[in-house]
Scaffold this active site. Structure first.
Site, mmCIF file in Angstrom:
data_model
loop_
_atom_site.group_PDB
_atom_site.id
_atom_site.type_symbol
_atom_site.label_atom_id
_atom_site.label_comp_id
_atom_site.label_asym_id
_atom_site.label_seq_id
_atom_site.Cartn_x
_atom_site.Cartn_y
_atom_site.Cartn_z
ATOM 1 N N CYS A 108 0.936 -1.190 0.057
ATOM 2 C CA CYS A 108 0.066 0.047 0.124
ATOM 3 C C CYS A 108 0.853 1.344 -0.183
ATOM 4 O O CYS A 108 1.876 1.530 0.779
ATOM 5 C CB CYS A 108 -0.850 0.066 1.253
ATOM 6 S SG CYS A 108 -1.828 1.546 1.534
ATOM 7 N N ARG A 180 -14.491 2.301 5.816
ATOM 8 C CA ARG A 180 -13.534 1.485 5.232
ATOM 9 C C ARG A 180 -12.486 0.712 6.041
ATOM 10 O O ARG A 180 -11.887 1.427 7.132
ATOM 11 C CB ARG A 180 -12.743 1.992 4.081
ATOM 12 C CG ARG A 180 -13.740 2.869 3.090
ATOM 13 C CD ARG A 180 -14.249 1.584 1.945
ATOM 14 N NE ARG A 180 -15.029 2.016 1.167
ATOM 15 C CZ ARG A 180 -16.355 1.691 1.208
ATOM 16 N NH1 ARG A 180 -16.976 1.021 1.781
ATOM 17 N NH2 ARG A 180 -17.293 2.205 0.152
ATOM 18 N N PHE A 181 -12.003 -0.454 6.002
ATOM 19 C CA PHE A 181 -11.114 -1.068 6.661
ATOM 20 C C PHE A 181 -9.497 -0.932 5.978
ATOM 21 O O PHE A 181 -8.960 -1.739 5.449
ATOM 22 C CB PHE A 181 -11.313 -2.596 6.965
ATOM 23 C CG PHE A 181 -12.780 -2.708 7.451
ATOM 24 C CD1 PHE A 181 -12.948 -2.212 8.728
ATOM 25 C CD2 PHE A 181 -13.695 -3.062 6.656
ATOM 26 C CE1 PHE A 181 -14.462 -2.538 9.304
ATOM 27 C CE2 PHE A 181 -15.007 -3.340 6.923
ATOM 28 C CZ PHE A 181 -15.439 -3.028 8.498
ATOM 29 N N THR A 182 -9.311 0.297 6.053
ATOM 30 C CA THR A 182 -7.698 0.474 5.304
ATOM 31 C C THR A 182 -6.660 0.215 6.317
ATOM 32 O O THR A 182 -6.712 0.708 7.576
ATOM 33 C CB THR A 182 -7.939 2.022 4.832
ATOM 34 O OG1 THR A 182 -8.370 2.882 5.821
ATOM 35 C CG2 THR A 182 -9.012 1.928 3.658
ATOM 36 N N VAL A 183 -5.550 0.256 5.803
ATOM 37 C CA VAL A 183 -4.328 0.310 6.425
ATOM 38 C C VAL A 183 -3.768 1.915 5.565
ATOM 39 O O VAL A 183 -4.161 2.179 4.463
ATOM 40 C CB VAL A 183 -3.207 -0.613 5.981
ATOM 41 C CG1 VAL A 183 -3.548 -2.031 6.735
ATOM 42 C CG2 VAL A 183 -3.173 -0.870 4.480
ATOM 43 N N GLU A 198 -5.019 7.774 8.562
ATOM 44 C CA GLU A 198 -5.056 8.798 7.787
ATOM 45 C C GLU A 198 -3.270 9.321 7.504
ATOM 46 O O GLU A 198 -2.888 9.898 8.315
ATOM 47 C CB GLU A 198 -5.739 10.034 7.888
ATOM 48 C CG GLU A 198 -5.385 11.306 6.711
ATOM 49 C CD GLU A 198 -5.440 10.569 5.408
ATOM 50 O OE1 GLU A 198 -6.204 10.179 4.933
ATOM 51 O OE2 GLU A 198 -4.383 11.061 4.558
ATOM 52 N N SER A 199 -2.796 8.535 6.385
ATOM 53 C CA SER A 199 -1.210 8.532 6.271
ATOM 54 C C SER A 199 -0.649 9.957 6.437
ATOM 55 O O SER A 199 0.411 10.197 6.920
ATOM 56 C CB SER A 199 -0.739 7.713 5.077
ATOM 57 O OG SER A 199 -1.478 8.063 3.939
ATOM 58 N N TYR A 246 -5.381 5.200 -9.067
ATOM 59 C CA TYR A 246 -6.498 4.487 -8.851
ATOM 60 C C TYR A 246 -7.927 4.633 -9.763
ATOM 61 O O TYR A 246 -8.584 4.198 -9.998
ATOM 62 C CB TYR A 246 -6.842 4.583 -7.268
ATOM 63 C CG TYR A 246 -6.057 3.845 -6.343
ATOM 64 C CD1 TYR A 246 -6.067 2.676 -5.892
ATOM 65 C CD2 TYR A 246 -4.687 4.498 -5.985
ATOM 66 C CE1 TYR A 246 -5.318 1.828 -5.061
ATOM 67 C CE2 TYR A 246 -3.595 3.965 -5.184
ATOM 68 C CZ TYR A 246 -3.957 2.573 -4.681
ATOM 69 O OH TYR A 246 -3.207 2.068 -4.162
HETATM 70 N N1 GSH Z 1 -6.663 8.010 2.917
HETATM 71 C C1 GSH Z 1 -6.147 6.843 3.461
HETATM 72 C C2 GSH Z 1 -6.064 5.663 2.368
HETATM 73 C C3 GSH Z 1 -5.653 4.234 2.874
HETATM 74 C C4 GSH Z 1 -6.082 3.113 1.825
HETATM 75 O O1 GSH Z 1 -6.947 3.482 0.952
HETATM 76 N N2 GSH Z 1 -5.464 2.038 1.783
HETATM 77 C C5 GSH Z 1 -5.994 0.998 0.888
HETATM 78 C C6 GSH Z 1 -4.781 0.478 0.807
HETATM 79 S S1 GSH Z 1 -3.672 0.710 -0.585
HETATM 80 C C7 GSH Z 1 -6.770 0.120 1.795
HETATM 81 O O2 GSH Z 1 -6.437 -0.237 3.035
HETATM 82 N N3 GSH Z 1 -7.920 -0.368 1.159
HETATM 83 C C8 GSH Z 1 -8.856 -1.293 1.928
HETATM 84 C C9 GSH Z 1 -10.079 -1.619 1.134
HETATM 85 O O3 GSH Z 1 -10.161 -0.943 0.110
HETATM 86 O O4 GSH Z 1 -10.946 -2.008 1.904
HETATM 87 C C10 GSH Z 1 -4.710 7.088 3.769
HETATM 88 O O5 GSH Z 1 -3.804 7.757 3.287
HETATM 89 O O6 GSH Z 1 -4.225 6.549 4.734
#
Ligand code: GSH
Length: 378
Positions: A108, A180-183, A198-199, A246
């Site tokens: 990511c 959303r479950f983001t990293v 938020e990175s 994206y």
């Molecule tokens: N705005 C967030 C975006 C983070 C993000 O979108 N991460 C993606 C991976 S590249 C993710 O974890 N997606 C999980 C999903 O789509 O369910 C940041 O910059 O931290």
């Protein structure tokens, strides 16, 4: 529009919320100049986590970020947890040693901004990291399991609670979580919650809040006198480049793709020119702006060109952008955060609507990244 309000100064990373009656979110609109909001953003969290009615939040089907498509165009949702680490006497989250853990994917780009900042500051001991498996399945990111075979590099079972999925961490922080479950996720082991996901904000905190524990406190990637310029430059390529790749890949109409790919290559041409006369984007040393550019460039040729159809040119074809990318890559602290195995296997394997059979292409040969970059002369 008189019943609707645009939340005051609610720059949620890159978007402004447009709210209707009773706080329902009607739409988000992109803004051009973000102001990093600090602790006050936590007030907005309840607005973003809409409560489920019929089923519990955990039961809801997983929707990945790539499902956020409106009129054929991919719109990234703002991150939800936006608290701030501070050494103020009344601060909830103080910059203590070994209190926080970062959850990341090496695939990511957003998470890797945090890993690079952490590595350059020497925060590996103070802020440990857990790396998820590169495959993002129907329920999102998962941790590898104890005794699992063929574990990808750097992955480990979730060490604090033995969790299976990143989503479990979000529900630990808020059992009604609806986002959303983001990293990346910056987790607080003391209060048992997510500080921030938020990175663009985590990297600012890592740069300035942990100097007491950092191996290299003198490294300043966000100098006070350059902050406005760093923010402006980084924001100028967020939507067209970082998120733009994206927008190309997740576009669901030809028009949405054409628009995104046009903006993407315009901004690449712009930065190709800018980097012809300066080694770094802002000032004369590496800053957060460079890190934010690098994480997209390094994924461009091996993944985005084919997977997201960003194939008008490669980064390899731009002498200044590729020189800049090599320069940063050859910094051993940055290089250790780059795993083409995670990067390629994640993207090609985790987006069935784009690459249904999950076949990972063999190329391209990226060994040129180790050849001289010649950027000392610029
Ligand atoms: N705005 C967030 C975006 C983070 C993000 O979108 N991460 C993606 C991976 S590249 C993710 O974890 N997606 C999980 C999903 O789509 O369910 C940041 O910059 O931290």
């Amino acid at each position: 529009m008189k019943n609707f309000e645009c939340s005051p100064k609610a720059e949620l990373g890159h978007s402004t919320l447009i709210r209707g009656p009773r706080g329902t979110i009607l739409m988000t609109s992109f803004i051009t100049s973000p102001i990093l909001l600090r602790p006050s953003l936590s007030r907005l969290r309840p607005l973003l986590c809409r409560r489920p009615t019929m089923t519990s939040a955990q039961d809801k089907p997983h929707k990945a970020a790539m499902d956020d498509v409106v009129s054929g165009r991919f719109r990234r949702k703002p991150s939800v947890f936006r608290d701030w680490i501070s050494s103020a006497p009344d601060a909830k989250f103080t910059p203590d040693d070994n209190r926080y853990r970062l959850y990341v994917s090496l695939a990511c780009p957003w998470a890797c901004r945090c890993l690079i900042t952490r590595a350059l500051k020497g925060l590996q001991k103070t802020i440990p990291v857990t790396v998820v498996h590169h495959y993002m399945g129907p329920k999102g990111w998962r941790f590898v399991e104890e005794g699992e075979q063929n574990v990808p590099p750097m992955c480990e079972p979730e060490p604090l609670f033995g969790l299976k999925m990143i989503r479990d961490l979000y529900f630990k922080a808020d059992e009604q979580y609806g986002g959303r479950f983001t990293v990346p996720v910056l987790w607080d082991t003391k209060l048992g919650t997510i500080v921030n996901n938020e990175s663009s904000e985590i990297i600012v905190m890592l740069n300035e809040m942990f100097n007491e524990h950092a191996e290299r406190p003198e490294v300043d990637l966000y100098p006070k006198e350059l902050r406005t310029e760093i923010d402006d430059v980084a924001e100028s390529f967020y939507n067209s480049l970082n998120n733009g790749v994206y927008r190309c890949g997740f576009a669901q109409t030809q028009g949405a793709y054409d628009e995104a790919v046009g903006e993407l290559f315009d901004i690449l041409e712009h930065f190709e020119e800018r980097l012809g006369s300066r080694r770094y984007l802002v000032g004369d040393s590496l800053t957060l702006a460079d890190i934010r550019l690098f994480v997209t460039l390094i994924r461009f040729d091996p993944v985005y060109v084919s997977h997201f159809k960003t194939n008008k040119k490669r980064i390899f074809d731009y002498p200044n952008l590729s020189g800049f990318m090599k320069d940063l890559y050859q910094n051993p602290k940055i290089k250790e955060t780059v795993s083409f195995e995670h990067i390629k296997k994640h993207y090609f394997g985790s987006h069935p609507s784009i690459n249904p059979l999950g076949i990972v292409p063999a190329g391209p040969d990226m060994s040129y990244l180790d050849t001289p970059h010649g950027r000392e002369q610029v």
